[in-house]
Design a protein around this motif. Structure first.
Motif, short mmCIF file in Angstrom:
data_model
loop_
_atom_site.label_atom_id
_atom_site.label_comp_id
_atom_site.label_asym_id
_atom_site.label_seq_id
_atom_site.Cartn_x
_atom_site.Cartn_y
_atom_site.Cartn_z
N VAL A 1 -5.46 -5.72 -7.89
CA VAL A 1 -5.50 -4.32 -7.46
C VAL A 1 -6.76 -4.10 -6.65
O VAL A 1 -7.86 -4.35 -7.13
CB VAL A 1 -5.47 -3.36 -8.67
N GLY A 2 -6.60 -3.67 -5.40
CA GLY A 2 -7.74 -3.42 -4.53
C GLY A 2 -7.77 -1.97 -4.10
O GLY A 2 -6.83 -1.22 -4.35
N PRO A 3 -8.83 -1.56 -3.42
CA PRO A 3 -8.96 -0.16 -3.02
C PRO A 3 -7.95 0.26 -1.94
O PRO A 3 -7.62 1.43 -1.83
CB PRO A 3 -10.39 -0.07 -2.49
N PHE A 4 -7.44 -0.69 -1.17
CA PHE A 4 -6.51 -0.35 -0.09
C PHE A 4 -5.17 -1.06 -0.22
O PHE A 4 -4.36 -1.02 0.70
CB PHE A 4 -7.13 -0.66 1.27
N GLY A 5 -4.92 -1.70 -1.34
CA GLY A 5 -3.66 -2.37 -1.54
C GLY A 5 -3.65 -3.18 -2.81
O GLY A 5 -4.69 -3.40 -3.43
N THR A 6 -2.45 -3.60 -3.17
CA THR A 6 -2.26 -4.38 -4.39
C THR A 6 -1.39 -5.57 -4.04
O THR A 6 -0.50 -5.47 -3.20
CB THR A 6 -1.58 -3.51 -5.47
N SER A 7 -1.64 -6.68 -4.71
CA SER A 7 -0.80 -7.86 -4.52
C SER A 7 -0.48 -8.46 -5.88
O SER A 7 -1.20 -8.24 -6.86
CB SER A 7 -1.49 -8.89 -3.63
N ALA A 8 0.63 -9.18 -5.92
CA ALA A 8 1.04 -9.84 -7.15
C ALA A 8 1.95 -11.00 -6.80
O ALA A 8 2.58 -11.02 -5.74
CB ALA A 8 1.76 -8.87 -8.08
N GLU A 9 2.02 -11.97 -7.69
CA GLU A 9 2.90 -13.12 -7.52
C GLU A 9 3.75 -13.29 -8.76
O GLU A 9 3.38 -12.88 -9.85
CB GLU A 9 2.09 -14.40 -7.31
N GLY A 10 4.88 -13.93 -8.54
CA GLY A 10 5.76 -14.23 -9.66
C GLY A 10 7.04 -14.87 -9.16
O GLY A 10 7.20 -15.14 -7.96
N THR B 1 0.86 -1.18 0.00
CA THR B 1 0.00 0.00 0.00
C THR B 1 0.89 1.22 0.00
O THR B 1 2.04 1.18 0.46
CB THR B 1 -0.92 0.06 1.24
N THR B 2 0.37 2.31 -0.52
CA THR B 2 1.09 3.58 -0.49
C THR B 2 0.23 4.61 0.23
O THR B 2 -0.99 4.49 0.26
CB THR B 2 1.42 4.08 -1.92
N GLU B 3 0.88 5.58 0.81
CA GLU B 3 0.19 6.64 1.53
C GLU B 3 0.74 7.98 1.09
O GLU B 3 1.88 8.06 0.63
CB GLU B 3 0.38 6.47 3.04
N PRO B 4 0.00 9.05 1.23
CA PRO B 4 -1.28 9.18 1.92
C PRO B 4 -2.44 8.66 1.06
O PRO B 4 -2.37 8.63 -0.15
CB PRO B 4 -1.43 10.68 2.16
N PHE B 5 -3.48 8.21 1.77
CA PHE B 5 -4.67 7.70 1.11
C PHE B 5 -5.53 8.84 0.58
O PHE B 5 -5.54 9.93 1.12
CB PHE B 5 -5.54 6.89 2.09
N ASP B 6 -6.25 8.55 -0.47
CA ASP B 6 -7.28 9.45 -1.00
C ASP B 6 -8.45 8.55 -1.38
O ASP B 6 -8.32 7.72 -2.27
CB ASP B 6 -6.77 10.22 -2.20
#
Length: 83
Positions: free
Chosen positions: A38-47, A8-13
């Motif tokens: 991709v979600g509203p409060f964070g992102t995840s990925a695999e590889g 996640t990155t901040e600041p939130f909007d």
């Protein structure tokens, strides 16, 4: 070895994704990763480990350059994937 990164990155909007969140998301989407979520409060990925580690470096550089004041991330080894 296969890795999963969540960040996640901040600041939130809450009205729209801020430029630093877009930059981080774009860095991950441009990487050779799969299972990007991709979600509203964070992102995840695999590889693969090399691809995930390279993507983490890029998302940090790009999100901080675009105004992030904080980047929280977690990297996990995916169980059963040759760890």
């Amino acid at each position: 070895m296969r890795l999963r990164v969540e960040f996640t990155t901040e600041p939130f909007d809450l009205d729209e994704p801020p430029p630093h969140a877009v930059a981080a998301r774009d860095a991950v989407r441009a990487a050779e990763l799969d299972a990007v979520d991709v979600g509203p409060f964070g992102t995840s990925a695999e590889g693969g480990s090399e691809e995930v580690l390279a993507a983490v470096g890029e998302l940090l550089r790009e999100s901080l350059r675009a105004g992030a004041t904080r980047v929280s991330l977690q990297v996990n080894v995916v169980p059963g994937e040759g760890a």
